[in-house]
Write a protein that holds these residues in place. Structure first.
Motif, short mmCIF file in Angstrom:
data_model
loop_
_atom_site.label_atom_id
_atom_site.label_comp_id
_atom_site.label_asym_id
_atom_site.label_seq_id
_atom_site.Cartn_x
_atom_site.Cartn_y
_atom_site.Cartn_z
N PRO A 191 1.07 -1.13 0.18
CA PRO A 191 0.17 0.11 0.04
C PRO A 191 1.06 0.98 -0.26
CG PRO A 191 -0.16 -0.83 2.26
CD PRO A 191 0.64 -2.27 0.92
N PRO A 192 0.36 2.72 -0.12
CA PRO A 192 0.97 3.47 -0.16
C PRO A 192 1.64 3.95 1.26
CG PRO A 192 -0.92 4.13 -1.64
CD PRO A 192 -1.48 3.10 -0.78
N SER A 193 2.84 4.71 0.74
CA SER A 193 3.54 5.10 2.29
C SER A 193 2.13 5.74 3.23
CB SER A 193 4.53 6.02 1.89
OG SER A 193 4.77 6.23 3.47
N GLY A 194 2.29 5.50 4.15
CA GLY A 194 0.73 5.68 5.81
C GLY A 194 -0.32 4.93 5.15
N THR A 195 -0.16 4.52 4.79
CA THR A 195 -1.57 3.08 4.72
C THR A 195 -1.24 1.63 4.73
OG1 THR A 195 -1.70 3.03 2.35
CG2 THR A 195 -2.39 5.33 2.83
N SER A 196 -2.58 1.40 5.59
CA SER A 196 -2.38 0.19 5.63
C SER A 196 -3.71 -1.00 4.95
CB SER A 196 -2.42 -0.60 6.64
OG SER A 196 -3.38 0.32 7.39
N VAL A 197 -3.40 -1.54 4.31
CA VAL A 197 -4.95 -2.81 3.94
C VAL A 197 -6.12 -3.11 5.56
CG1 VAL A 197 -5.87 -4.54 2.36
CG2 VAL A 197 -3.46 -3.47 2.73
N SER A 198 -6.73 -2.62 4.76
CA SER A 198 -8.17 -2.34 6.19
C SER A 198 -9.21 -4.12 5.64
CB SER A 198 -9.06 -1.32 6.24
OG SER A 198 -9.89 -0.97 4.87
#
Length: 138
Positions: free
Chosen positions: A120-127
């Motif tokens: 995922p893009p930097s600063g995010t996570s897969v929910s």
């Protein structure tokens, strides 16, 4: 008719979600939640409300569905741009989408393995991962 039935759990669902239980929200909540889990479009819910003699506009149905979604009472399933279904089943699951009829069919999350996701893009996570498998009739 819907108005003849008791409020059952519709009032509790709305208040527990932090939504003011207006007459229209209560009526739509009863149409949505007092039956088996299902998928519904705004237009389908509006038609059902009309059959049950619930006085509500299509715009109110759209707004209410989005309020219910934002409050965690429904999940929105976007099958194509401009076409969304609202799912009363909040458990983890995926969908088959029958293109010829517009029918959504649930299938359990544990029957599908999803791997090799891109980072995922930097600063995010897969929910979560939502899968829609499109079906066509042979």
């Amino acid at each position: 008719m819907i108005q003849d039935r008791p409020y059952s759990n519709a009032l509790n669902r709305l208040t527990n979600a932090g939504l003011r239980p207006t007459r229209q929200r209560l009526a739509l909540a009863r149409l949505l939640f007092e039956c088996a889990p299902h998928h519904v479009t705004a237009e389908q819910l509006y038609s059902k409300a009309q059959r049950e003699k619930v006085k509500v506009s299509l715009a109110t149905v759209y707004n209410t569905l989005h309020q219910f979604k934002d409050a965690g009472l429904l999940r929105e399933v976007v099958v194509e741009p401009g076409r969304s279904y609202f799912d009363t089943n909040l458990s983890d699951h995926h969908h088959f989408y029958r293109e010829s009829t517009g029918e959504l069919i649930d299938f359990p999350v544990d029957t599908l393995t999803v791997g090799d996701l891109p980072p995922p893009p930097s600063g995010t996570s897969v929910s979560r991962v939502d899968v829609i498998i499109r079906l066509q009739d042979n």
